[in-house]
Design a protein around this motif. Structure first.
Motif, short mmCIF file in Angstrom:
data_model
loop_
_atom_site.label_atom_id
_atom_site.label_comp_id
_atom_site.label_asym_id
_atom_site.label_seq_id
_atom_site.Cartn_x
_atom_site.Cartn_y
_atom_site.Cartn_z
N SER A 164 0.80 -1.23 0.00
CA SER A 164 0.00 0.00 0.00
C SER A 164 0.83 1.27 0.00
CB SER A 164 -0.93 0.00 1.22
OG SER A 164 -0.17 -0.08 2.41
N TYR A 165 2.16 1.16 0.09
CA TYR A 165 3.01 2.34 0.14
C TYR A 165 3.31 2.86 -1.26
CZ TYR A 165 3.98 0.84 4.95
OH TYR A 165 3.87 0.46 6.25
N SER A 166 3.69 4.13 -1.32
CA SER A 166 4.15 4.71 -2.57
C SER A 166 5.49 4.07 -2.94
CB SER A 166 4.32 6.22 -2.44
OG SER A 166 5.38 6.51 -1.51
N ARG A 167 5.94 4.33 -4.15
CA ARG A 167 7.18 3.72 -4.62
C ARG A 167 8.35 4.08 -3.72
NH1 ARG A 167 11.06 5.49 -8.31
NH2 ARG A 167 9.81 7.34 -8.72
N HIS A 168 8.47 5.35 -3.32
CA HIS A 168 9.61 5.77 -2.49
C HIS A 168 9.57 5.12 -1.11
CE1 HIS A 168 11.05 8.36 -5.52
NE2 HIS A 168 10.18 9.36 -5.35
N ILE A 169 8.40 5.12 -0.48
CA ILE A 169 8.30 4.57 0.88
C ILE A 169 8.40 3.05 0.84
CG2 ILE A 169 6.87 4.40 2.94
CD1 ILE A 169 8.22 7.15 2.35
N GLY A 170 7.88 2.43 -0.21
CA GLY A 170 8.04 0.99 -0.35
C GLY A 170 9.51 0.60 -0.40
N LYS A 171 10.30 1.38 -1.14
CA LYS A 171 11.74 1.12 -1.21
C LYS A 171 12.41 1.39 0.13
CE LYS A 171 12.53 1.94 -6.14
NZ LYS A 171 13.25 2.78 -7.13
N ALA A 172 11.95 2.43 0.85
CA ALA A 172 12.54 2.76 2.16
C ALA A 172 12.27 1.64 3.16
CB ALA A 172 11.97 4.08 2.67
N VAL A 173 11.03 1.12 3.16
CA VAL A 173 10.68 0.03 4.06
C VAL A 173 11.50 -1.22 3.73
CG1 VAL A 173 8.82 -1.56 4.68
CG2 VAL A 173 8.37 0.89 4.56
#
Length: 534
Positions: free
Chosen positions: A424-433
């Motif tokens: 459910s995260y955006s591309r940037h936050i998905g990568k950060a997680v």
């Protein structure tokens, strides 16, 4: 004249077959033609042919269903299947339904067709002679279920008290083996049985064993002369009886049957087996000794004649703890190294060795344990892209199983990472997680994470808080505390070692964060775990 029925939905194909031979010259006549299985059955009810040449792929009723119906209603009819490459799975079913053999349409020629027709005639003539010579008593015996006989034979191998006397009495009461002068046994082990059936429930396992029994019985022949019995754990006993007096002839018969059995298991069920033939005997009373000899040789092969003290029976505790830890840390490199090290100790053994099967079984259980610990709502079979255990049946080397297990673990690690990263995260936050999941044990920070993702730290901080409802520091602390709880459950590490393993530079800070998130101190959490396990 032997009458032949042609069954094919294509008129051109039927004409090709009809024009391929001078049928009457060779002792045959075409008694009819049918466009599908339903019409063929109707014609056979009016006039039963000796031989049916059947196309596998047809509308209304295909060759698979027709072969089953012919076997049930007209068992004396010999079936020859016509097939294309794409129909082989169907052909295999037809063969198990009693078809003699099959011919590929694009390779069909007069010689190949005539050879099968002549073979059908020989079988028909042989069956006619047997039927004529068969006594009323023999017909009664043949109508009895083979299950009873198989169980008597299996009990010989199971060392059931009185099994030998029970078989002798049953054979005498039913006039079995009356003309036999030589006997023999074989021990057959399906490999790797443990790995293939471990996840099956009792009903599925019983069905699997019954299929294997049926295929083996079909391969060795008449159940009253060559009987297949299931002993347990993938082990079978085959009882051979023969009217031949020649030792050479009897040995040849048994070897041919064993070869046919092995070939059929691999062809129809994609299973490999080991078959050990015991000494011949001149009496049913000596069969127990014959099987024990074969069984002992089988065990020597499975364990490679090694002394039990030199065998590693399973994973040692340290290896289990290491793999669980590396799965929790999603450390693919260490997982690969550990598994490779484990397999290095058994790589010289055959794929069917019990040591190999036991180790692989425990490696698979560790994955299930880790998944349940991290995702209680997910079952292993729900994980996509994981190879099926049915592939074990085709493997002939330990190195193949090793690659399978490495692939299995790699896919599990990727799956866990995807689950933790979320969808459910955006591309940037998905990568950060994902970056946090991969590197939480290192000294990472908002700045280093932003740098790795080529983002501005302030922008990442704001976006991270908006999507996760936590600051970067709060999120990474929760990840680290969750991992520390898993390590505490393993009961393999000291508290200060755990704080370091999950990325805290100071035990004091770890203590503070742990209590803040869990509501208890690390030691209190461990004490609670010990209490709950009692």
């Amino acid at each position: 004249m032997f009458e032949v029925l042609l069954v094919d939905d294509e008129a051109l194909a039927r004409n090709d077959v009809k024009g391929m031979l001078d049928w009457e010259k060779h002792g045959f006549t075409i008694c009819g033609e049918a466009q599908n299985g339903a019409i063929a059955l109707s014609m056979m009810e009016q006039h039963t042919p000796h031989i049916a040449i059947v196309d596998v792929s047809m509308p209304a009723m295909n060759g698979v269903e027709l072969s089953r119906r012919i076997k049930e209603q007209f068992p004396m009819v010999k079936m020859i299947m016509l097939s294309s490459f794409d129909d082989f799975d169907y052909v295999r079913t037809c063969l198990m339904n009693g078809a003699m053999d099959y011919l590929l349409k694009h390779r069909l020629n007069a010689n190949a067709l005539l050879a099968l027709l002549d073979r059908a005639v020989m079988e028909l003539q042989s069956e006619a002679r047997e039927h004529k010579a068969r006594s009323v008593q023999t017909q009664i015996i043949e109508s009895l279920s083979p299950v009873i006989l198989r169980e008597h034979v299996a009990n010989l191998a199971r060392d059931v008290e009185g099994a030998e006397e029970s078989l002798l009495a049953y054979a005498k009461d039913n006039d079995l083996y009356t003309h036999a002068v030589n006997y023999g046994t074989a021990a057959v082990q399906i490999v790797p049985f443990l790995l293939v059936t471990e996840l099956l429930n009792d009903v599925q396992k019983n069905r699997f064993v019954q299929q294997a029994t049926d295929v083996m019985q079909m391969a060795v022949g008449d159940v009253q002369k060559r009987t297949v019995g299931y002993v347990g754990e993938g082990r079978f006993i085959i009882l051979f009886s023969s009217e031949e007096r020649s030792e050479l002839a009897v040995t040849s018969q048994i070897n041919q049957a064993a070869s046919a059995l092995s070939h059929s298991l691999e062809k129809f069920l994609n299973l490999k087996c080991v078959c050990i033939i015991g000494p011949r005997s001149g009496s049913l009373k000596q069969l127990v000794a014959s099987y024990r000899k074969a069984d002992q040789e089988m065990n020597d092969i499975l364990y490679q004649g090694m002394h039990p003290a030199t065998l590693r029976d399973a994973l040692i505790v340290e290896e289990k703890k290491q793999l669980l830890l590396y799965l929790e840390q999603l450390d693919g490199d260490r997982i690969h190294h550990t598994i490779t090290t484990i397999f290095a100790t058994v790589r010289h053994q055959p794929v069917y060795a019990m040591t190999v099967q036991t180790i692989v079984s425990e490696l698979l259980r560790l994955v299930e344990m880790s998944l349940k610990r991290q995702f209680s709502h997910i079952a292993t079979e729900d994980v996509q892209l994981i190879p099926t255990r049915n592939e074990f049946g085709r493997m002939s080397r330990v190195s193949e199983i090793e690659m399978w297990v490495l692939s299995y673990y790699a896919r599990i690690v990727d799956f866990i990472k995807e689950q933790q990263a979320g969808r459910s995260y955006s591309r940037h936050i998905g990568k950060a997680v994902q970056y946090i999941s991969d590197n939480y044990a290192a000294n990472i920070s908002l700045e280093s994470t932003a740098g790795a993702l080529n983002l501005n730290p302030s922008y990442l901080s704001r976006l991270f808080k908006e999507e996760t409802q936590m600051t970067f520091t709060e999120y990474i602390n929760r990840v680290r505390i969750k991992k520390s709880c898993m390590l505490m459950e393993s009961d393999a590490y000291a508290l200060k070692q755990i704080s370091s393993e999950v990325g805290f530079l100071s035990y004091t800070y770890f203590f503070k964060v742990f209590k803040s998130i869990t509501g208890m101190t690390p030691q209190a959490f461990i004490d609670h775990l010990k209490t709950s396990k009692k």
